[in-house]
Design a protein around this motif. Structure first.
Motif, PDB file in Angstrom:
ATOM      1  N   GLY A  60       0.815  -1.209   0.000  1.00 31.51           N
ATOM      2  CA  GLY A  60       0.000   0.000   0.000  1.00 31.51           C
ATOM      3  C   GLY A  60       0.844   1.251   0.000  1.00 31.51           C
ATOM      4  O   GLY A  60       2.028   1.234  -0.319  1.00 31.51           O
ATOM      5  N   ALA A  61       0.214   2.343   0.380  1.00 30.84           N
ATOM      6  CA  ALA A  61       0.855   3.656   0.331  1.00 30.84           C
ATOM      7  C   ALA A  61       1.940   3.795   1.389  1.00 30.84           C
ATOM      8  O   ALA A  61       1.889   3.170   2.444  1.00 30.84           O
ATOM      9  N   PHE A  62       2.925   4.644   1.081  1.00 25.66           N
ATOM     10  CA  PHE A  62       4.029   4.931   1.995  1.00 25.66           C
ATOM     11  C   PHE A  62       4.318   6.425   1.942  1.00 25.66           C
ATOM     12  O   PHE A  62       4.284   7.038   0.876  1.00 25.66           O
ATOM     13  N   SER A  63       4.635   6.998   3.084  1.00 30.92           N
ATOM     14  CA  SER A  63       5.082   8.388   3.086  1.00 30.92           C
ATOM     15  C   SER A  63       6.223   8.549   4.090  1.00 30.92           C
ATOM     16  O   SER A  63       6.219   7.943   5.159  1.00 30.92           O
ATOM     17  N   TYR A  64       7.188   9.357   3.686  1.00 36.99           N
ATOM     18  CA  TYR A  64       8.296   9.703   4.566  1.00 36.99           C
ATOM     19  C   TYR A  64       7.941  11.014   5.252  1.00 36.99           C
ATOM     20  O   TYR A  64       7.648  12.020   4.589  1.00 36.99           O
ATOM     21  N   LEU A  65       7.943  11.037   6.571  1.00 34.05           N
ATOM     22  CA  LEU A  65       7.482  12.185   7.346  1.00 34.05           C
ATOM     23  C   LEU A  65       8.598  13.130   7.772  1.00 34.05           C
ATOM     24  O   LEU A  65       8.375  13.999   8.601  1.00 34.05           O
ATOM     25  N   GLU A  66       9.783  12.951   7.238  1.00 37.73           N
ATOM     26  CA  GLU A  66      10.962  13.738   7.597  1.00 37.73           C
ATOM     27  C   GLU A  66      11.249  13.608   9.086  1.00 37.73           C
ATOM     28  O   GLU A  66      11.415  12.522   9.574  1.00 37.73           O
ATOM     29  N   GLU A  67      11.292  14.695   9.824  1.00 38.23           N
ATOM     30  CA  GLU A  67      11.599  14.627  11.254  1.00 38.23           C
ATOM     31  C   GLU A  67      10.344  14.869  12.092  1.00 38.23           C
ATOM     32  O   GLU A  67      10.329  15.669  13.024  1.00 38.23           O
ATOM     33  N   ALA A  68       9.280  14.150  11.793  1.00 34.08           N
ATOM     34  CA  ALA A  68       7.997  14.358  12.454  1.00 34.08           C
ATOM     35  C   ALA A  68       7.998  13.872  13.899  1.00 34.08           C
ATOM     36  O   ALA A  68       7.284  14.406  14.732  1.00 34.08           O
ATOM     37  N   HIS A  69       8.758  12.832  14.209  1.00 35.37           N
ATOM     38  CA  HIS A  69       8.868  12.240  15.551  1.00 35.37           C
ATOM     39  C   HIS A  69       7.607  11.545  16.037  1.00 35.37           C
ATOM     40  O   HIS A  69       7.487  11.233  17.215  1.00 35.37           O
ATOM     41  N   ALA A  70       6.654  11.343  15.150  1.00 33.94           N
ATOM     42  CA  ALA A  70       5.452  10.585  15.504  1.00 33.94           C
ATOM     43  C   ALA A  70       4.738  10.174  14.226  1.00 33.94           C
ATOM     44  O   ALA A  70       4.738  10.915  13.237  1.00 33.94           O
ATOM     45  N   PHE A  71       4.153   8.997  14.251  1.00 34.01           N
ATOM     46  CA  PHE A  71       3.353   8.552  13.120  1.00 34.01           C
ATOM     47  C   PHE A  71       1.965   9.169  13.218  1.00 34.01           C
ATOM     48  O   PHE A  71       1.490   9.512  14.297  1.00 34.01           O
ATOM     49  N   THR A  72       1.280   9.281  12.084  1.00 31.96           N
ATOM     50  CA  THR A  72      -0.004   9.969  12.056  1.00 31.96           C
ATOM     51  C   THR A  72      -1.205   9.034  12.060  1.00 31.96           C
ATOM     52  O   THR A  72      -2.326   9.500  12.000  1.00 31.96           O
ATOM     53  N   ASN A  73      -0.986   7.702  12.113  1.00 32.61           N
ATOM     54  CA  ASN A  73      -2.072   6.722  12.178  1.00 32.61           C
ATOM     55  C   ASN A  73      -3.072   6.880  11.044  1.00 32.61           C
ATOM     56  O   ASN A  73      -4.283   6.905  11.250  1.00 32.61           O
TER      57      ASN A  73
ATOM     58  N   GLY B  27      -3.238   4.743   8.493  1.00 38.94           N
ATOM     59  CA  GLY B  27      -3.475   3.461   7.857  1.00 38.94           C
ATOM     60  C   GLY B  27      -2.467   3.153   6.767  1.00 38.94           C
ATOM     61  O   GLY B  27      -2.495   2.085   6.169  1.00 38.94           O
ATOM     62  N   SER B  28      -1.572   4.085   6.491  1.00 36.29           N
ATOM     63  CA  SER B  28      -0.528   3.895   5.484  1.00 36.29           C
ATOM     64  C   SER B  28       0.822   3.747   6.166  1.00 36.29           C
ATOM     65  O   SER B  28       1.048   4.306   7.236  1.00 36.29           O
ATOM     66  N   ALA B  29       1.722   3.023   5.520  1.00 36.46           N
ATOM     67  CA  ALA B  29       3.078   2.865   6.033  1.00 36.46           C
ATOM     68  C   ALA B  29       3.770   4.225   6.047  1.00 36.46           C
ATOM     69  O   ALA B  29       3.568   5.049   5.147  1.00 36.46           O
ATOM     70  N   GLN B  30       4.575   4.451   7.085  1.00 40.40           N
ATOM     71  CA  GLN B  30       5.267   5.722   7.228  1.00 40.40           C
ATOM     72  C   GLN B  30       6.645   5.505   7.838  1.00 40.40           C
ATOM     73  O   GLN B  30       6.901   4.468   8.454  1.00 40.40           O
ATOM     74  N   ALA B  31       7.499   6.500   7.663  1.00 41.91           N
ATOM     75  CA  ALA B  31       8.816   6.481   8.296  1.00 41.91           C
ATOM     76  C   ALA B  31       9.205   7.899   8.650  1.00 41.91           C
ATOM     77  O   ALA B  31       8.779   8.854   7.993  1.00 41.91           O
ATOM     78  N   PHE B  32       9.997   8.047   9.708  1.00 41.65           N
ATOM     79  CA  PHE B  32      10.590   9.337  10.026  1.00 41.65           C
ATOM     80  C   PHE B  32      11.978   9.121  10.586  1.00 41.65           C
ATOM     81  O   PHE B  32      12.314   8.066  11.111  1.00 41.65           O
ATOM     82  N   TYR B  33      12.820  10.147  10.452  1.00 46.14           N
ATOM     83  CA  TYR B  33      14.217  10.084  10.852  1.00 46.14           C
ATOM     84  C   TYR B  33      14.488  11.133  11.926  1.00 46.14           C
ATOM     85  O   TYR B  33      14.122  12.293  11.775  1.00 46.14           O
ATOM     86  N   ASP B  34      15.112  10.713  13.003  1.00 47.45           N
ATOM     87  CA  ASP B  34      15.509  11.624  14.073  1.00 47.45           C
ATOM     88  C   ASP B  34      16.997  11.914  13.893  1.00 47.45           C
ATOM     89  O   ASP B  34      17.834  11.048  14.134  1.00 47.45           O
ATOM     90  N   SER B  35      17.320  13.125  13.459  1.00 47.44           N
ATOM     91  CA  SER B  35      18.718  13.451  13.170  1.00 47.44           C
ATOM     92  C   SER B  35      19.568  13.532  14.432  1.00 47.44           C
ATOM     93  O   SER B  35      20.793  13.433  14.353  1.00 47.44           O
TER      94      SER B  35
END
Length: 107
Positions: free
Chosen positions: A45-58, A60-68
């Protein structure tokens, strides 16, 4: 380089359990050469990179974020807003920042 993950178990959660990728080139230096993380084996399914969001948005889609600060990439492979996989990535100096083009997801 392409770092291929076929299961969320390929890089688990917590210190000593996750993968460490050194010298990851996210691009941005104009060379056109970048490293990528292939998550197509674990994400449907869908994927989005959230940059440095520090939390997923729930969503229903796959997500990733990076903590620099911690250098940890957290990945929610199934969209339930829970961390399913973690990777420590040490970005090379002055070679850009992670974005959606650094991920292969098959979507």
């Amino acid at each position: 380089d392409v770092f291929i993950y076929q299961s969320s178990a390929d890089s688990s959660i917590g210190l000593g359990n996750y993968d460490v990728i050194t010298d990851f080139d996210a691009g941005g230096d104009g060379s056109g050469v970048v490293d990528q993380i292939d998550l197509s084996g674990v994400i449907t399914g869908a994927f989005s990179y959230l940059e440095e969001a520090h939390a997923f948005t729930n969503t229903g889609s796959a997500q990733a974020f990076y903590d620099s600060n911690s250098k940890i990439l957290q990945i929610d492979v199934d969209g339930d807003a829970q961390v399913d996989a973690e990777m420590e990535i040490k970005l090379t100096t002055v070679t850009g920042t992670l974005d959606n083009t650094d991920f292969i997801t098959g979507t």
